[in-house]
Design an enzyme around this catalytic site. Structure first.
Site, PDB file in Angstrom:
ATOM      1  N   MET A  12       2.078  -7.747  -6.159  1.00 52.75           N
ATOM      2  CA  MET A  12       1.378  -7.992  -5.151  1.00 52.75           C
ATOM      3  C   MET A  12       2.242  -7.879  -3.962  1.00 52.75           C
ATOM      4  O   MET A  12       3.242  -8.553  -4.014  1.00 52.75           O
ATOM      5  CB  MET A  12       0.658  -9.157  -4.955  1.00 52.75           C
ATOM      6  CG  MET A  12      -0.383  -9.332  -3.697  1.00 52.75           C
ATOM      7  SD  MET A  12      -1.600  -7.928  -3.342  1.00 52.75           S
ATOM      8  CE  MET A  12      -2.948  -8.769  -4.363  1.00 52.75           C
ATOM      9  N   GLY A  39       3.994  -2.475  -6.114  1.00 53.46           N
ATOM     10  CA  GLY A  39       4.737  -2.228  -7.668  1.00 53.46           C
ATOM     11  C   GLY A  39       4.903  -0.946  -8.071  1.00 53.46           C
ATOM     12  O   GLY A  39       4.038   0.045  -7.738  1.00 53.46           O
ATOM     13  N   GLY A 217      15.067  15.089   2.125  1.00 57.07           N
ATOM     14  CA  GLY A 217      14.213  15.523   1.387  1.00 57.07           C
ATOM     15  C   GLY A 217      14.787  15.478  -0.323  1.00 57.07           C
ATOM     16  O   GLY A 217      15.349  14.373  -0.251  1.00 57.07           O
ATOM     17  N   ASP A 245       7.750   6.230  -4.225  1.00 55.80           N
ATOM     18  CA  ASP A 245       6.731   6.090  -5.534  1.00 55.80           C
ATOM     19  C   ASP A 245       5.655   7.244  -5.073  1.00 55.80           C
ATOM     20  O   ASP A 245       5.332   7.928  -6.298  1.00 55.80           O
ATOM     21  CB  ASP A 245       5.974   4.712  -5.521  1.00 55.80           C
ATOM     22  CG  ASP A 245       6.951   3.697  -5.819  1.00 55.80           C
ATOM     23  OD1 ASP A 245       7.923   3.878  -6.377  1.00 55.80           O
ATOM     24  OD2 ASP A 245       6.667   2.697  -5.282  1.00 55.80           O
TER      25      ASP A 245
HETATM   26  O1  RIB Z   1       8.649   0.946  -4.186  1.00 53.80           O
HETATM   27  C1  RIB Z   1       7.960   0.062  -3.462  1.00 53.80           C
HETATM   28  C2  RIB Z   1       7.705  -1.055  -4.422  1.00 53.80           C
HETATM   29  O2  RIB Z   1       8.794  -1.842  -4.540  1.00 53.80           O
HETATM   30  C3  RIB Z   1       6.557  -1.987  -3.587  1.00 53.80           C
HETATM   31  O3  RIB Z   1       5.225  -1.613  -3.653  1.00 53.80           O
HETATM   32  C4  RIB Z   1       7.128  -3.290  -4.392  1.00 53.80           C
HETATM   33  O4  RIB Z   1       6.161  -4.044  -4.991  1.00 53.80           O
HETATM   34  C5  RIB Z   1       8.229  -3.106  -5.194  1.00 53.80           C
HETATM   35  O5  RIB Z   1       8.073  -3.051  -6.326  1.00 53.80           O
END
Ligand code: RIB
Length: 298
Positions: A12, A39, A217, A245
């Site tokens: 969270m 996460g 990039g 991510d």
């Molecule tokens: O990469 C971003 C993430 O890193 C965030 O959502 C936070 O939870 C950390 O894990």
């Protein structure tokens, strides 16, 4: 579209927005406090799922309100959470995030993410057999990442590893890694090399590493060790949390295509992700991604 197996963290995010990041000993007034699902593992799962991949997640949360909320959120994103274990031995992982002028500073308290064990993966071996691609990160214990890499190899599946937060990696993990996806700072830590030696590192591992470089990039090499560049897409950034991510989830969703094209999709999705608040807030769906790309000149 790919069936993606994500082995990773679920947090969270507790987010404070402020004009500037406080220095040591300083107290500042913030503008807002919000909670967002996050996460690195969960974020990458959501990014891939929004783009149309069939996603299964292996992870661990605490038996608390955050854990319940996060699992419900993943279910709403069409992610199979049957292998997300709930433990009463640790609290759900949290990330304390300060956002200022669209940049961020993050402290992660792993909590239940560090209760994930190799046995959780062995119990979910059929998920490895069913996946087209497996992706992991380093917010879970290294032996778990090792087990993920070995299980992916045992089932002949590509293993993508986002080495964040970075640490030097043993050969036993690297040898089973199909693609490593660091940013320039993570690359230097993983290979214990100076930050400005990134071109040599990319050439040393032809077609095995793609390095993100913020607005610039992504850079990678082809099988002949020739350097390739996918420029970043200019956007107005609101919150850069989760851009990496989104990049990684997109790579997993489209894995199997030509590397230059996958890198273009991943950079575009990463750019879109920073235009809204929260790690998952700006992650595009498939239609948004392709509409955005149609408007670009490269
Ligand atoms: O990469 C971003 C993430 O890193 C965030 O959502 C936070 O939870 C950390 O894990």
């Amino acid at each position: 579209m790919n069936r993606v197996l994500v082995v990773g963290s679920i947090n969270m995010d507790l987010v404070v927005e402020t004009d500037q990041i406080p220095t040591l000993g300083e107290t500042l007034l913030g503008q807002s406090f919000t909670t967002h699902p996050g996460g690195k593992g969960a974020n990458q799962a959501v990014a891939a799922s929004r783009l149309g991949a069939t996603v299964t997640m292996i992870g661990c949360v605490g038996s608390d309100v955050f854990g319940t909320d996060l699992i419900n959120g993943l279910n709403r994103e069409n992610i199979d959470t049957r292998y997300v274990r709930i433990t009463d031995k640790a609290a759900t992982g949290v990330a304390i995030i300060t956002v200022s002028q669209s940049e961020n500073a993050i402290i992660v308290v792993p909590g239940a993410n560090h209760a994930l064990m190799p046995d959780d993966l062995f119990a979910a071996e059929s998920a490895f057999a069913e996946a087209d691609v497996v992706i992991s990160q380093l917010e879970i214990p290294l032996p778990v990442v090792q087990a993920a890499a070995e299980l992916a190899a045992r089932h002949g599946k590509p293993f993508l590893l986002n080495p964040a937060p970075a640490m030097p990696l043993p050969d036993s993990i690297l040898q089973h890694t199909t693609l490593l996806t660091p940013n320039e700072h993570e690359l230097a830590i993983v290979f214990s090399t100076p930050v400005d030696a990134w071109q040599q590192s990319l050439r040393l591992y032809p077609a095995k590493v793609i390095m993100t470089k913020g607005r610039d990039g992504a850079w990678f090499t082809n099988r002949n060790s020739e350097l390739q560049h996918q420029p970043g897409f200019p956007v107005r950034a609101v919150d850069t949390t989760g851009a990496g991510d989104t990049f990684n989830g997109t790579l997993a969703a489209f894995w199997g295509g030509e590397m230059g094209e996958i890198a273009r999709l991943a950079c575009a999705a990463g750019a879109l992700s920073v235009t809204r608040a929260g790690a998952q807030g700006g992650m595009p769906n498939r239609e948004e991604l392709f509409d955005f790309l149609k408007q670009q000149s490269f």
